[in-house]
Design an enzyme around this catalytic site. Sequence first.
Site, PDB file in Angstrom:
ATOM      1  N   GLU A  38       0.805  -1.211   0.000  1.00 48.91           N
ATOM      2  CA  GLU A  38       0.000   0.000   0.000  1.00 48.91           C
ATOM      3  C   GLU A  38       0.846   1.272   0.000  1.00 48.91           C
ATOM      4  O   GLU A  38       0.309   2.361   0.002  1.00 48.91           O
ATOM      5  CB  GLU A  38      -0.930   0.011   1.230  1.00 48.91           C
ATOM      6  N   SER A  39       2.141   1.200   0.062  1.00 47.96           N
ATOM      7  CA  SER A  39       3.119   2.281  -0.043  1.00 47.96           C
ATOM      8  C   SER A  39       4.259   2.086   0.936  1.00 47.96           C
ATOM      9  O   SER A  39       5.053   1.180   0.758  1.00 47.96           O
ATOM     10  CB  SER A  39       2.514   3.673   0.052  1.00 47.96           C
TER      11      SER A  39
ATOM     12  N   HIS B  54      13.343   8.147  10.651  1.00 48.07           N
ATOM     13  CA  HIS B  54      14.706   8.611  10.889  1.00 48.07           C
ATOM     14  C   HIS B  54      14.726   9.150  12.311  1.00 48.07           C
ATOM     15  O   HIS B  54      13.864   9.955  12.678  1.00 48.07           O
ATOM     16  CB  HIS B  54      15.119   9.698   9.897  1.00 48.07           C
TER      17      HIS B  54
END
Length: 175
Positions: free
Chosen positions: A121-122, A127
Amino acid sequence: MSKAHALFQLGMDLNQGSSTTQTEENKTAVQDAIKATGSGISNVVNLDDDRKDYFIERDGIRFAGTHLIIDLLGASRLDDLEFIQETLIECVEKSKATLLHIHLHHFTPNGGVSGVAVLAESHISIHTWPEKGYAALDVFMCGDAEPHNAITVLKDAFGPDKVVVDEFRRGKEVG
């Protein structure tokens, strides 16, 4: 439905090599992490759906997906690579998404972590700056996935003093 069939529906063929195909080592690492956390990663690809673009319609607006930009301030355990991996896997599970690959890198000397969970889905990216208690995350999902569910997982896992979330509906111009 099998994972191979779900990926084929998304235009991916597991039988053909590519620069993005995960290695056996990465597959094993993801599977081990899933076993360790007791997670069962959900598959949301619906073969009965006549619409194959997996766009979303909400409030009368058709768009590609929801993109959350999440800042965690005053957070902890931001240098714990294994814990971060387990947390990302839980985010995927709770968001009812499909994990394809996860890659994290541990920086030295500060111990920050940078990486991505690639989803059917992506993606979810992270970070961290442990010395500042700060983490920047990117959660973008289309289809039937529920990206807002990741926020609670992140709060519970990292115990931040403050969470800042910006939401964008991607692809409104295409819809």
